[in-house]
Design a protein around this motif. Structure first.
Motif, PDB file in Angstrom:
ATOM      1  N   ARG A 245      45.014  46.082  48.569  1.00  0.00           N
ATOM      2  CA  ARG A 245      44.581  45.826  49.944  1.00  0.00           C
ATOM      3  C   ARG A 245      43.206  46.394  50.268  1.00  0.00           C
ATOM      4  NH1 ARG A 245      49.707  47.848  53.293  1.00  0.00           N
ATOM      5  NH2 ARG A 245      49.658  49.350  51.562  1.00  0.00           N
ATOM      6  N   GLN A 246      42.742  47.412  49.547  1.00  0.00           N
ATOM      7  CA  GLN A 246      41.410  47.947  49.807  1.00  0.00           C
ATOM      8  C   GLN A 246      40.414  47.560  48.716  1.00  0.00           C
ATOM      9  OE1 GLN A 246      40.302  49.182  52.517  1.00  0.00           O
ATOM     10  NE2 GLN A 246      42.262  49.339  53.595  1.00  0.00           N
ATOM     11  N   THR A 247      40.699  46.447  48.054  1.00  0.00           N
ATOM     12  CA  THR A 247      39.756  45.860  47.094  1.00  0.00           C
ATOM     13  C   THR A 247      39.116  44.647  47.757  1.00  0.00           C
ATOM     14  OG1 THR A 247      41.008  46.627  45.171  1.00  0.00           O
ATOM     15  CG2 THR A 247      39.538  44.743  44.835  1.00  0.00           C
ATOM     16  N   TRP A 248      37.827  44.685  48.001  1.00  0.00           N
ATOM     17  CA  TRP A 248      37.151  43.667  48.796  1.00  0.00           C
ATOM     18  C   TRP A 248      36.180  42.803  47.991  1.00  0.00           C
ATOM     19  CZ3 TRP A 248      39.509  43.327  53.262  1.00  0.00           C
ATOM     20  CH2 TRP A 248      40.127  44.468  53.805  1.00  0.00           C
ATOM     21  N   ASP A 249      35.923  43.141  46.747  1.00  0.00           N
ATOM     22  CA  ASP A 249      34.897  42.426  45.994  1.00  0.00           C
ATOM     23  C   ASP A 249      35.456  41.659  44.793  1.00  0.00           C
ATOM     24  OD1 ASP A 249      35.574  44.619  44.485  1.00  0.00           O
ATOM     25  OD2 ASP A 249      33.514  45.294  44.110  1.00  0.00           O
ATOM     26  N   TRP A 250      36.786  41.461  44.731  1.00  0.00           N
ATOM     27  CA  TRP A 250      37.392  40.717  43.631  1.00  0.00           C
ATOM     28  C   TRP A 250      38.497  39.831  44.199  1.00  0.00           C
ATOM     29  CZ3 TRP A 250      41.042  42.952  39.317  1.00  0.00           C
ATOM     30  CH2 TRP A 250      41.286  41.958  38.353  1.00  0.00           C
ATOM     31  N   GLU A 251      38.210  38.557  44.353  1.00  0.00           N
ATOM     32  CA  GLU A 251      39.168  37.629  44.947  1.00  0.00           C
ATOM     33  C   GLU A 251      40.412  37.454  44.083  1.00  0.00           C
ATOM     34  OE1 GLU A 251      37.320  33.938  45.854  1.00  0.00           O
ATOM     35  OE2 GLU A 251      35.974  34.782  47.384  1.00  0.00           O
ATOM     36  N   GLY A 252      40.270  37.663  42.798  1.00  0.00           N
ATOM     37  CA  GLY A 252      41.406  37.456  41.907  1.00  0.00           C
ATOM     38  C   GLY A 252      42.261  38.679  41.681  1.00  0.00           C
ATOM     39  N   ALA A 253      42.051  39.738  42.446  1.00  0.00           N
ATOM     40  CA  ALA A 253      42.759  40.997  42.198  1.00  0.00           C
ATOM     41  C   ALA A 253      44.274  40.851  42.332  1.00  0.00           C
ATOM     42  CB  ALA A 253      42.238  42.073  43.143  1.00  0.00           C
ATOM     43  N   GLU A 254      44.721  40.216  43.408  1.00  0.00           N
ATOM     44  CA  GLU A 254      46.171  40.107  43.641  1.00  0.00           C
ATOM     45  C   GLU A 254      46.850  39.301  42.539  1.00  0.00           C
ATOM     46  OE1 GLU A 254      49.274  38.968  47.265  1.00  0.00           O
ATOM     47  OE2 GLU A 254      47.109  38.664  47.518  1.00  0.00           O
ATOM     48  N   GLU A 255      46.229  38.198  42.150  1.00  0.00           N
ATOM     49  CA  GLU A 255      46.806  37.365  41.087  1.00  0.00           C
ATOM     50  C   GLU A 255      46.851  38.112  39.765  1.00  0.00           C
ATOM     51  OE1 GLU A 255      45.842  33.180  38.722  1.00  0.00           O
ATOM     52  OE2 GLU A 255      44.700  33.724  40.507  1.00  0.00           O
ATOM     53  N   ALA A 256      45.788  38.885  39.457  1.00  0.00           N
ATOM     54  CA  ALA A 256      45.747  39.627  38.201  1.00  0.00           C
ATOM     55  C   ALA A 256      46.817  40.709  38.166  1.00  0.00           C
ATOM     56  CB  ALA A 256      44.361  40.237  38.010  1.00  0.00           C
ATOM     57  N   VAL A 257      46.947  41.454  39.263  1.00  0.00           N
ATOM     58  CA  VAL A 257      47.912  42.553  39.304  1.00  0.00           C
ATOM     59  C   VAL A 257      49.342  42.035  39.195  1.00  0.00           C
ATOM     60  CG1 VAL A 257      48.894  44.294  40.860  1.00  0.00           C
ATOM     61  CG2 VAL A 257      46.427  44.205  40.486  1.00  0.00           C
ATOM     62  N   ALA A 258      49.592  40.838  39.692  1.00  0.00           N
ATOM     63  CA  ALA A 258      50.934  40.257  39.601  1.00  0.00           C
ATOM     64  C   ALA A 258      51.359  40.049  38.146  1.00  0.00           C
ATOM     65  CB  ALA A 258      50.998  38.935  40.362  1.00  0.00           C
ATOM     66  N   ARG A 259      50.385  39.942  37.232  1.00  0.00           N
ATOM     67  CA  ARG A 259      50.702  39.763  35.803  1.00  0.00           C
ATOM     68  C   ARG A 259      50.858  41.086  35.076  1.00  0.00           C
ATOM     69  NH1 ARG A 259      45.879  36.842  35.664  1.00  0.00           N
ATOM     70  NH2 ARG A 259      45.306  37.875  33.702  1.00  0.00           N
ATOM     71  N   ALA A 260      50.603  42.196  35.753  1.00  0.00           N
ATOM     72  CA  ALA A 260      50.607  43.506  35.096  1.00  0.00           C
ATOM     73  C   ALA A 260      52.027  44.015  34.903  1.00  0.00           C
ATOM     74  CB  ALA A 260      49.805  44.499  35.932  1.00  0.00           C
ATOM     75  N   ASN A 261      52.320  44.449  33.674  1.00  0.00           N
ATOM     76  CA  ASN A 261      53.662  44.951  33.359  1.00  0.00           C
ATOM     77  C   ASN A 261      53.659  46.335  32.724  1.00  0.00           C
ATOM     78  OD1 ASN A 261      55.222  42.547  34.114  1.00  0.00           O
ATOM     79  ND2 ASN A 261      54.100  41.568  32.432  1.00  0.00           N
TER      80      ASN A 261
END
Length: 272
Positions: A90-106
């Motif tokens: 939520r406090q990452t403002w310069d990477w639009e793909g952050a949420e999608e990338a983190v969803a793949r993190a295991n």
């Protein structure tokens, strides 16, 4: 604004967490070889690796530390264990793909520092970020999380020795006042330095974010040199803003330099 004496800064270790779709093999000899390119004394120790730096810098020597500065690499706790979660974007403002990338993190790998006493902030950043970049090149992660700044970085933009991820600018709205905003930096407190804060209205938040980040870089480079009541230059040539040392409005509780934009832009109660 919040009253009372600011908390005393406490030593804090820098931490980065690299997130992967599948847990990497930290016993891979190629990883140890990559880390030994940074420090010939890097070694594997059971499930972790250590990278001791006796010196740093472009010429290989900086005698700023009384003992080797050690960067440690180890597996993170498994997701779900003791409340372990994926990083918050939520406090990452310069990477639009952050949420999608983190969803793949295991699975995560922690990079942290040991024996920091006597080492300069820049040496500490150099030591940690060089190991983070080496790990990311050895086995590309999907994201890199910086817990002390609440930022998540795109691994493809990582650069050694930089402050991206070490210092973050956060944005908050204010309950009960739809027009007021708070921006602050988070990350300087790790080095015992004051972060920046601004409580304001009717100004472009991107403009104020740039001002706070630039001032944070100045404090990182120069040290705690902005005294209570000193002024800094604003975005316009004729603007000067007063800084006051205060306890932060936002968590974590820490010392900040509150930047007063003056009337009519300053928000919150102020004792001028």
């Amino acid at each position: 604004m919040t009253e009372g004496p600011p908390p005393e800064p406490a030593p804090t270790a820098l931490v980065a967490e690299l997130w992967f779709e599948r847990a990497p093999d930290l016993s891979d000899p190629q990883l140890l070889e990559a880390l030994r390119a940074l420090s010939p004394d890097a070694e594997a120790q059971q499930d972790s690796l250590t990278v001791p730096y006796g010196n740093l810098g472009g010429n290989g020597r900086v005698d700023s530390g009384p003992a080797p500065l050690v960067t440690a690499v180890m597996p993170s706790s498994p997701l779900g264990e003791s409340g372990k979660q994926r990083p918050d974007v939520r406090q990452t403002w310069d990477w639009e793909g952050a949420e999608e990338a983190v969803a793949r993190a295991n699975a995560g790998v922690l990079v942290t520092e040991l024996l920091v006493a006597g080492w300069s902030p820049q040496d500490r950043v150099n030591a940690l970020t060089r190991v983070v970049v080496a790990l990311a090149r050895w086995s590309p992660p999907v994201a890199v999380s910086w817990p002390h700044s609440q930022k998540v970085s795109d691994p493809e933009t990582l650069a050694p020795d930089g402050l991206d991820g070490i210092v973050n600018v956060r944005f908050f709205t204010v309950a009960g006042d739809d027009e007021a905003m708070v921006l602050d930096t988070l990350g300087l407190h790790v080095f015992g330095l004051p972060d920046l804060q601004c409580h304001f209205r009717d100004r472009d938040p991107g403009e104020i974010a740039g001002l706070l980040y630039a001032t944070a870089l100045y404090v990182f480079d120069s040290g705690d040199v902005i005294a209570d009541g000193n002024t800094i230059s604003g975005p316009s040539d004729d603007e000067r803003f007063v800084c006051r040392r205060e306890t932060s409005l936002l968590q974590p509780t820490r010392l900040v330099l509150d930047v007063d934009l003056g009337d009519p832009y300053a928000a919150g109660a102020r004792d001028r």
